[in-house]
Design an enzyme around this catalytic site. Structure first.
Site, PDB file in Angstrom:
ATOM      1  N   GLU A  76       0.830  -1.214   0.000  1.00  0.00           N
ATOM      2  CA  GLU A  76       0.000   0.000   0.000  1.00  0.00           C
ATOM      3  C   GLU A  76       0.865   1.266   0.000  1.00  0.00           C
ATOM      4  O   GLU A  76       0.555   2.213  -0.690  1.00  0.00           O
ATOM      5  CB  GLU A  76      -0.915  -0.030   1.238  1.00  0.00           C
ATOM      6  CG  GLU A  76      -1.770   1.209   1.441  1.00  0.00           C
ATOM      7  CD  GLU A  76      -3.058   1.173   0.625  1.00  0.00           C
ATOM      8  OE1 GLU A  76      -3.197   0.284  -0.225  1.00  0.00           O
ATOM      9  OE2 GLU A  76      -3.901   2.064   0.840  1.00  0.00           O
ATOM     10  N   ASP A  77       1.927   1.249   0.776  1.00  0.00           N
ATOM     11  CA  ASP A  77       2.653   2.504   1.043  1.00  0.00           C
ATOM     12  C   ASP A  77       4.049   2.610   0.446  1.00  0.00           C
ATOM     13  O   ASP A  77       4.699   3.638   0.594  1.00  0.00           O
ATOM     14  CB  ASP A  77       2.772   2.724   2.561  1.00  0.00           C
ATOM     15  CG  ASP A  77       1.416   2.941   3.212  1.00  0.00           C
ATOM     16  OD1 ASP A  77       0.470   3.278   2.481  1.00  0.00           O
ATOM     17  OD2 ASP A  77       1.310   2.768   4.432  1.00  0.00           O
TER      18      ASP A  77
END
Ligand code: MN
Length: 693
Positions: A76-77
């Protein structure tokens, strides 16, 4: 923060077979991928996944879960991809990380009641492997522990609200009471800071006024049981401020009247001892009627087992007592997670063990409502949950496509759909969506719902909207024909027909708008004469009366006085060679000589017929295939108008990609007239084919 070797050691402690090298690689991977990213606290970002992994080791979860916890924010990051994770850590870890990543996408979701309910369902649907949910819960718990570092009060409150509304109930659902309580407490502090401070102060005052009260009551309980020869552990604690607050709010009580602010736990060796201890305590103290609960013979659906009772300690104080075995206690605090970890030992197929445990618990559950709650897990298996690019969540039946999704978001969006990107990739509109897919609908300016979509959409909303749009479009097309025909009718009138005159005519005909009139003309629901009368009343008085339904026609060869009808199957027009079928007590049916229906006329008398001399004005039927592009309908209407033929009825028979097929009933003078029209149609670029039926 846990160091690398500490984390690995913790896992090795309960799982000596764990793959040390793989755990080390995962630790290094998350440190590298998160690089210099920082938390709000200023700590390096990777401290967060490491702490989450630490929480997972407390539950003695398998190495795949620990690795998932370490990697849970990388996809996600950071620049890490799920493919890379799969290559380095295997399919199972990749699947789990993918699950957590999808769960994380919800955090951008709009806050409203429906969305919250959807989110809970989504979480459950995504958590067919509950390890995904456990990592997400630990993730949330750690974020709550570090929430005070976030500067924006709005953001803190939003996260706290979400935790209170969604994550704490989920933790309860799977029996993670320890997580639930801590989440509630931390969220409560943010959401009701004043109440939190007040209750804490009151508790502090109580503690000061009676130092050691909790220990004294615990000792009294322990001694009462010891007097009966039972050796047990007794733990006492104040209830945490949030449960006191809840009680105050639920029962509308001031703090002073909340009498049971202390809870005690009696831990025994066997279930028999639990019941025995209960009996002893009910003799030694007065108990509060109606507060006794037996969750040992009937466990909660999340596996929770315990006896609950409330005792009067002295006149003014009530204390809650929970009696359970040590093993039950461990399972209770960590719910299904503990249950799962505990059973791992004798299960080679640990990964799928979760679901089976769940089924066992469902089987063991006697409470219909709890059972229902649980079976919802299974019910959600036939739903999928998909996101808009902005994170709004939509629940759809399994098999739903991008078109269903578009209509679920908004009818207008569905109508404008021309394409879709699923998880960033262009995909065919008929592609069934998967759980957690992010669906971006590509809009077209002049797009319109396609009839062919009905072949793959599964939701009622999409189906109905497509049908409606197609119907509306057809209506617009017929009205377009009507407008062409109207111009021709208007030309026959002595005065110029402006907008005002049309409006007046529409009112006279008791219609709503001009389009209704054009549609009626196009569809042949109103005669030229009626239109002219509506525009200029009295304008048709000098015109010869029009024939009704072809009755300006005379037929030679009939016995005088015998009626006839022109057959609906072949629509003969003056000039066609005709034959009559005569049956007793019926009018004679007039057919074209090559009508296929004649094959069914063997029971009738065949009568040789021909048209009377001035016969005119019959209805012929044409099959016209138009190219599917803008303007072709108007072209067809133009041909009819130029040839002064009345459209009596128009029906779209088939709408395929390159062609639209219409059945047109046309009022014509005679065969020559109809043939002229057919030739004119065939000569037109808009027409692919034109034939009599
Ligand atoms: Mn996280």
């Amino acid at each position: 923060m846990l160091r690398q070797y500490e984390l690995v050691e913790r896992v090795k402690e309960y799982d000596p077979d764990a793959d040390e090298a793989l755990l080390n690689r995962a630790y290094v991977y998350t440190v590298q991928k998160h690089g210099t990213q920082k938390r709000a606290s200023g700590d390096p970002y990777f401290s967060h996944p490491v702490e989450v992994a630490g929480l997972m080791t407390d539950l003695k979860l398998d190495q795949e879960t620990i690795i998932t916890a370490l990697l849970h924010d990388t996809v996600e990051d950071t620049l890490a991809t799920i493919e890379d994770v799969e290559e380095k850590f295997g399919t199972e870890v990749a699947r789990l990380v993918d699950g957590v990543t999808k769960l994380s996408k919800i955090e951008a979701m709009p806050e409203n009641e429906r969305a919250a309910e959807n989110l809970r369902k989504f979480l459950l649907a995504m958590s067919a492997d509950l390890r995904v949910l456990l990592v997400k819960l630990a993730d949330r718990l750690h974020n709550m522990r570090t929430l005070h570092h976030i500067r924006s009060p709005e953001k803190r409150r939003r996260i706290a609200r979400e935790t209170m509304d969604i994550y704490a109930p989920l933790a309860e659902r799977v029996g993670m009471y320890e997580y639930m309580r801590e989440m509630q407490l931390l969220a409560f502090e943010q959401l009701e800071p004043e109440a939190f401070a007040t209750i804490n102060n009151r508790l502090e005052v109580l503690r000061q006024s009676d130092v050691g009260q909790v220990d004294r009551i615990a000792l009294d309980i322990k001694q009462a049981l010891a007097a009966d020869g039972m050796e047990v552990e007794v733990w006492g604690r104040e209830k945490h401020p949030y449960s006191i607050w809840k009680k105050m709010a639920e029962r509308h009580l001031p703090f002073e009247q909340v009498t049971d602010i202390m809870a005690f736990r009696v831990l025994t060796d066997s279930p028999q001892d639990c019941y025995r201890a209960l009996g002893v305590l009910h003799q030694a103290f007065q108990f509060v009627p109606g507060r006794f609960k037996d969750y040992i013979s009937t466990p909660k659906n999340n596996g929770y087992r315990s006896l609950h009772t409330t005792l009067f300690y002295d006149q003014s104080m009530r204390v809650e007592v929970q009696i359970r075995t040590r093993e039950m206690h461990h399972t209770n605090e960590f719910g299904l997670a503990a249950h799962w970890a505990y059973k791992q030992g004798d299960r080679p197929d640990g990964a799928v063990g979760w679901l089976r445990d769940l089924i066992e618990i469902v089987d063991a559950s006697h409470d219909a409502e709890e059972l229902l709650e649980h079976t919802k897990l299974a019910i959600y298996q036939d739903r999928i949950f998909a996101f808009t690019p902005k994170g709004a969540l939509f629940q759809l039946p399994k098999g739903a496509t991008a078109v269903d999704f578009a209509f679920a978001v908004h009818t207008d969006l569905g109508a404008q759909t021309v394409g879709a990107k699923i998880n960033g990739r262009h995909m065919p509109l008929r592609t069934p969506l998967g759980n957690g897919d992010v669906v971006e609908i590509i809009k077209g300016k002049n797009a319109e719902p396609q009839l062919s979509w009905l072949g793959f959409v599964v939701t009622g909303k999409a189906r109905a909207s497509i049908r409606r749009a197609v119907r509306l479009k057809e209506r617009a097309e017929v009205a377009e024909i009507g407008s062409k025909l109207f111009e021709e009718i208007a030309d026959r009138l002595p005065t110029k027909v402006g907008k005002k005159a049309i409006k007046a005519a529409v009112e006279r005909l008791e219609m709503d708008e001009a389009e209704d009139l054009m549609f009626a003309i196009g569809a042949g629901k109103i005669s030229d004469r009626e239109v002219m009368e509506a525009i200029v009343p009295g304008s048709t008085a000098d015109l010869p009366q029009e024939a009704d339904q072809g009755r300006a026609i005379s037929i030679k060869g009939l016995t005088p006085g015998v009626g006839f009808t022109l057959a609906e199957c072949c629509h003969p027009v003056p000039g066609d060679r005709i034959v009559g079928l005569r049956r007793p007590n019926e009018t004679v049916q007039v057919h074209a000589i090559d009508c296929l229906e004649l094959a069914n006329g063997v029971d009738a008398d065949w009568v040789d017929l021909s048209w009377g001399e001035r016969s005119h004005g019959a209805v012929g039927r044409l099959n016209v295939v138009l190219y599917n592009r803008p303007g072709t309908l108007a072209e067809m209407a133009g041909v009819f108008a130029r040839n002064t033929a009345n459209v009596m009825n128009l029906e779209l028979q088939q709408r395929d990609d390159p062609f639209h097929t219409y059945c047109v009933d046309l009022e014509v003078q005679d065969l020559a007239h109809l043939t002229r029209i057919t030739s004119a149609l065939r000569a037109n670029d808009a027409v692919a084919q034109a034939d009599r039926i």
